[in-house]
Design a protein around this motif. Structure first.
Motif, short mmCIF file in Angstrom:
data_model
loop_
_atom_site.label_atom_id
_atom_site.label_comp_id
_atom_site.label_asym_id
_atom_site.label_seq_id
_atom_site.Cartn_x
_atom_site.Cartn_y
_atom_site.Cartn_z
N CYS A 106 0.83 -1.22 0.00
CA CYS A 106 0.00 0.00 0.00
C CYS A 106 0.86 1.26 0.00
CB CYS A 106 -0.89 0.04 1.23
SG CYS A 106 -2.10 -1.26 1.34
N LYS A 161 -5.01 -2.64 -0.28
CA LYS A 161 -5.01 -2.33 1.14
C LYS A 161 -4.54 -3.55 1.94
CE LYS A 161 -7.83 0.87 2.66
NZ LYS A 161 -9.04 1.60 3.07
N HIS A 200 -4.69 7.55 9.42
CA HIS A 200 -5.41 6.49 10.13
C HIS A 200 -5.87 6.97 11.51
CE1 HIS A 200 -3.78 3.89 6.99
NE2 HIS A 200 -4.61 2.95 7.38
N PHE A 203 -8.95 9.02 11.10
CA PHE A 203 -10.14 8.21 10.82
C PHE A 203 -10.71 7.56 12.09
CE2 PHE A 203 -8.68 7.33 6.21
CZ PHE A 203 -9.38 8.44 5.75
N VAL A 266 -17.13 3.73 3.44
CA VAL A 266 -15.82 4.30 3.14
C VAL A 266 -14.83 3.99 4.26
CG1 VAL A 266 -14.56 6.44 2.72
CG2 VAL A 266 -16.83 6.13 1.75
N ASN A 267 -13.65 3.46 3.88
CA ASN A 267 -12.58 3.15 4.83
C ASN A 267 -13.01 2.20 5.94
OD1 ASN A 267 -10.61 4.92 3.59
ND2 ASN A 267 -11.81 6.61 4.43
N TRP A 269 -14.41 -1.88 7.23
CA TRP A 269 -14.25 -3.31 7.00
C TRP A 269 -15.53 -3.91 6.45
CZ3 TRP A 269 -9.33 -4.49 7.36
CH2 TRP A 269 -8.52 -3.67 8.15
N SER A 394 -10.34 -3.59 4.41
CA SER A 394 -11.23 -2.44 4.41
C SER A 394 -11.36 -1.97 2.97
CB SER A 394 -10.66 -1.33 5.30
OG SER A 394 -9.38 -0.93 4.86
N GLY A 395 -12.57 -1.72 2.55
CA GLY A 395 -12.81 -1.40 1.14
C GLY A 395 -13.43 -2.54 0.39
#
Length: 406
Positions: A106, A161, A200, A203, A266-267, A269, A394-395
């Motif tokens: 990533c 990711k 991160h 978030f 979004v972002n 799991w 995630s995503g």
């Protein structure tokens, strides 16, 4: 006839040390998560990560070449060299036409891009560091491995990711089976740096100190988020006939791959357990292995509250409530694009000793996480050579791989 994909070499550069130290620490239940020292986190809510230890790039790469590599590139080259050595594929002046690279990451290119743009804005075109420019692309690490080791086979980079490392192994397996390469250096490498960590932290997905301490505790009743990790975890996936012809030690065989994807916030799991169930069943079906034959599951669980519960429920459904030995390495090495490759490396190394590694940080299993056979405190015996490794990102990108440990 489809070829068979063997694993003939593995290597780790991690927060627990390199390959042998990594395995010993993992089997002892130790964690490589500790307070961050490589950059200032005084203004961050989260303050811990699984940072690399005992890794000196200059031990693997000449100083003049090292100047042209960023952190992920150097880590990838070193980890690949260790894996090739373990596979008994020595460096040669001629190199290899039938050996290539499939890498998952990533952060490759991101750190260098940020630094390059900062200097460009500050000093103008003449002040931008030219040596950084070649590292501003995501495939820099795979290219550097191929250049350093003279590997002229397929060269591909995947960035999904947290699933990046296992996705790379899955593609490497498919290429070997199809006869597109005799062997592929594969796995994942990741680097933690300030901006990436800060995002991160913004978030609010990382573990922070509160009612419970900061740290990664997969499946634990006190889990409160994941912890970022870094490292290089590399495998050599090779045509089984080629490996046997050169009398290589076959550590394991990749029998089945499952892959799918689904919508997520979004972002966030995955939220649909049916997709995880389907992914695992796809891998088992391709492998020709029934759930009751599986000796262990290396889960994707990382300490995220809802995600761990979701995966546990999906595993319980696949195994019809059988308490299959279940573990996660992310309590030891953290989460990141390399983490799924770390799971696979751990499954191979521990499996060769007839063991399943315990989950660092797991002391009080969450009763809502289903009737699984938790491996905690100490290793469990591996009763069957068949191991299922999960990576759910995630995503929404999902991968599962079934191996047979040799």
């Amino acid at each position: 006839m489809q070829r068979r994909a063997a694993i003939t070499g593995v290597a780790a550069c991690s927060s627990l040390g390199q390959t042998d130290a990594f395995l010993d620490a993992l089997l002892a239940g130790r964690s490589g998560i500790r307070p961050i020292t490589s950059f200032d986190v005084s203004a961050r809510r989260a303050k811990h990560a699984a940072e690399l230890i005992d890794f000196t790039p200059s031990a693997f790469i000449a100083p003049m070449k090292l100047r042209r590599m960023d952190e992920v590139g150097a880590l990838s080259v070193a980890s690949a060299r260790l894996a090739l050595d373990a596979a008994g594929l020595p460096r040669t002046d001629a190199g290899y036409d039938d050996v290539g690279v499939v890498f998952g990451t990533c952060t490759c290119g991101v750190h260098s891009t940020g630094e390059f743009l900062d200097r460009l804005l500050e000093l103008g075109p003449t002040g931008a560091p030219a040596l950084l420019f070649s590292n501003t692309v995501g495939n820099a690490a795979a290219s550097l491995v191929a250049l350093e080791e003279k590997l002229r086979g397929p060269n591909t980079t995947l960035s999904y990711k947290e699933a990046s490392g296992l996705a790379a192994v899955a593609l490497a397996t498919d290429l070997v089976r199809a006869g597109k390469a005799g062997a592929l250096v594969t796995g994942g490498a990741e680097d933690i740096y300030d901006l990436y960590f800060q995002v991160h932290d913004w978030f609010g997905v990382l573990s922070v100190a509160g009612a419970h301490p900061e740290g990664a505790r997969p499946f634990d009743a006190t889990r409160n988020g994941f912890v970022m990790g870094e490292g290089g975890f590399v495998l050599v996936v090779e045509d089984l006939a080629r490996a046997e012809a050169r009398h290589a030690t076959v550590l394991a065989e990749v029998l089945g791959v499952g892959a799918n994807a689904g919508l997520t916030p979004v972002n966030a799991w995955p939220t649909d357990p049916a997709l995880l169930v389907r992914c695992m069943r796809m891998a088992l079906d391709e492998a020709g292995v029934s759930p009751d034959q599986v000796g262990a599951v290396y889960a994707a669980a990382n300490g995220a509250v809802d995600f761990d519960r979701l995966e546990a429920g999906a595993i319980a459904e696949v195994f019809s409530g059988r308490p299959v030995p279940t573990t996660s390495v992310k309590g030891a090495v953290g989460e990141g694009g390399m983490a799924a490759a770390a799971s696979l490396v751990a499954a191979v190394l521990a499996g060769r000793r007839g063991l399943v590694a315990p989950t660092a940080g797991l002391t009080s299993p969450d009763p809502t996480c289903g009737p699984l056979g938790w491996v905690m405190g100490a290793p469990a015996p591996l009763a069957s050579p068949y191991v299922l490794v999960n990576s759910f990102a995630s995503g929404g990108t999902n991968y599962s791989v079934v191996i047979k440990v040799g």
